[in-house]
Design a protein around this motif. Sequence first.
Motif: not given
Length: 83
Positions: A35-37, A40-41, A67-68, A74-76
């Motif tokens: 789900k994250l790039t 983002q990771l 964190l969630c 942060s990343f919408a």
Amino acid sequence: MGSVTAQIVCDWVKKFNDHGPDGPINRKTPGKTPKLTAEQLAALAAMVESSPIPASHGVVRWRIIDLCQWVGRSFACPSVRTR
């Protein structure tokens, strides 16, 4: 002989024809797409490695829910679930 059915042999032949001698070897399935790039990771890893600052983060230690929520803000990311 060996509990091998004709269907299994046909599958082996098809894999051999498609991919050569390494075709019949079982491979790991690719799994779900993340789900994250990668960027983002990396940002999440940096956040986890740094200690939270109580004045700005509002927590004294990281919890999964914190964190969630940070990832969601942060990343919408609508796909990241929070409470």
